[in-house]
Design an enzyme around this catalytic site. Structure first.
Site: not given
Length: 417
Positions: A306, A319-320, A324, A342
């Protein structure tokens, strides 16, 4: 008779003066009077100390020592501090014959030492001594940098201290930690935790109070930390906290509940990590509001490809992991976990969340199949250590039962720096 002479008086003086002394309202001679009512005499001939005379400067690497020279008297108390108000810890022998410092002296500083004594009849004596310490011969300087930057944060924001040199020894760590001061208004109990040899974090037992002012400073400058190393300068730091904002995501229920000052302000349908990419459980602290971010499978090593432009992105791990907008998964939000770790929500909800959180706010995940976020190394997972375990990371209070705070103890018994 009253003790007003420069040299130490003796109670063997003639009692013919008894009537005069009593008529003047001064303590009578002999052990039958009250020696504590007497004016303290100059105890210079009773004590000695090891600081040099003649204007020479003392070696700051040597302990200060005060000795009772008169066999009939003893030292009852010693206090020592420098011009900056830093107290020197010390130990008095049980027989009152000797006091010595147990904490290091600062280099290039002026000290005032107040010594109290008593003679064989219990009459009090006093001597005030001053001396200067010289410049250090050490070559390493231990500077401290506090974080975060000055500003307003959420109630979960830890205070950080970065050291310019590694400090491994526990006794040396205690010297450093004792010099690092954190105070808040309103007051709250807290402690430092050594993350590694160069980094400390400070947090309260519970979250900071809302609308608080937190002040951080160091008294380490000039203090001997270890062989050939002394404390350097540190810029003080002041931050404030805003409202208490806590967002709790129930991964099993696919729902985030946002609280402001412990009242629910919004319920948001979400999706979290799918199996294999499960969102981490535990308390995370908002690290940054990054807005529009490009997220790719390569950034987390995902097997399925992706490459997305993501809006209203709020980072919660290094680490991300983000909270959102995820308009592509609206159909799953509130029903299933389909993300790569996420927390995704509709664009409208993400825009609201982005506008209503700040750095330092709390994002907590429960009921996920993922591991609990590590306390350190991937952002601020500090709150995932309970208070007892957190205190074990302190060189001052680790392994001790909870009791008076370090500030309270300092008021009861002066501590060095």
């Amino acid at each position: 008779m009253s003790h007003t002479a420069i040299s130490r008086p003796r109670t063997a003086a003639g009692c013919a003066l008894l009537v005069i002394a009593l008529s003047a309202g001064v303590t009578a001679c002999g052990s039958g009077g009250n020696p504590l009512a007497a004016r303290p005499y100059d105890a210079a001939d009773q004590i000695s100390f090891n600081a040099p005379d003649g204007g020479r400067k003392a070696d700051p690497d040597k302990p200060l020592e005060v000795v009772a020279e008169d066999s009939d008297g003893r030292i009852t108390d010693v206090t020592a501090h420098d011009a900056a108000g830093r107290h020197v810890a010390g130990e008095l022998a049980a027989d009152g014959r000797r006091w010595h410092s147990t904490s290091p002296l600062a280099a290039d500083a002026r000290y005032t030492v107040r010594v109290s004594t008593e003679d064989e009849d219990g009459a009090p004596g006093r001597k005030v001594l001053t001396f200067d310490t010289g410049k250090p011969v050490t070559h390493k300087r231990l500077d401290v940098t506090f974080g975060p930057k000055a500003g307003t944060y959420g109630v979960g924001q830890p205070i950080t201290a970065e050291l310019s040199q590694p400090v491994k020894d526990k006794a040396q760590r205690a010297v450093v930690e004792r010099a690092l001061r954190v105070s808040s208004t309103p007051a709250t109990d807290g402690a430092w935790h050594w993350v590694d040899d160069r980094k400390l974090h400070y947090r309260p037992k519970d979250y900071w109070p809302a609308q608080a002012t937190v002040q951080v400073s160091s008294n380490l400058e000039g203090i001997r930390v270890g062989d050939r190393m002394r404390g350097g300068k540190a810029e003080p730091l002041t931050i404030t906290t805003a409202d208490k904002v806590v967002a709790v995501t129930d991964a099993a229920a696919h729902r985030m509940t946002v609280y402001r000052n412990d009242e629910v302000v919004r319920e948001i349908p979400v999706t979290t990590g799918m199996p294999g990419y499960d969102t981490r459980n535990g308390v995370k602290v908002v690290l940054a509001k990054e807005g529009t971010v490009r997220m790719t499978s390569a950034s987390i090593g995902a097997s399925d490809f992706y490459d997305l432009i993501v809006h209203h992105s709020v980072r919660v791990t290094n680490s991300g992991e983000y909270v959102h907008a995820a308009p592509w998964s609206v159909g799953s939000q509130g029903y299933a976990n389909v993300s790569h770790g996420c927390t995704g929500m509709s664009t409208e909800n993400a825009a609201w969340f982005y506008e209503n959180v700040r750095e330092g706010d709390i994002v907590k995940v429960v009921n996920s199949a993922g591991d609990t976020m590590a306390p350190f190394g991937n952002g601020y997972g500090d709150w995932n250590l309970d208070w007892t375990k957190w205190r074990t990371g302190s060189a001052l209070v680790g392994g001790t039962p909870e009791g008076p705070t370090p500030a309270d103890r300092a008021r009861l018994r002066p501590q060095s720096v």
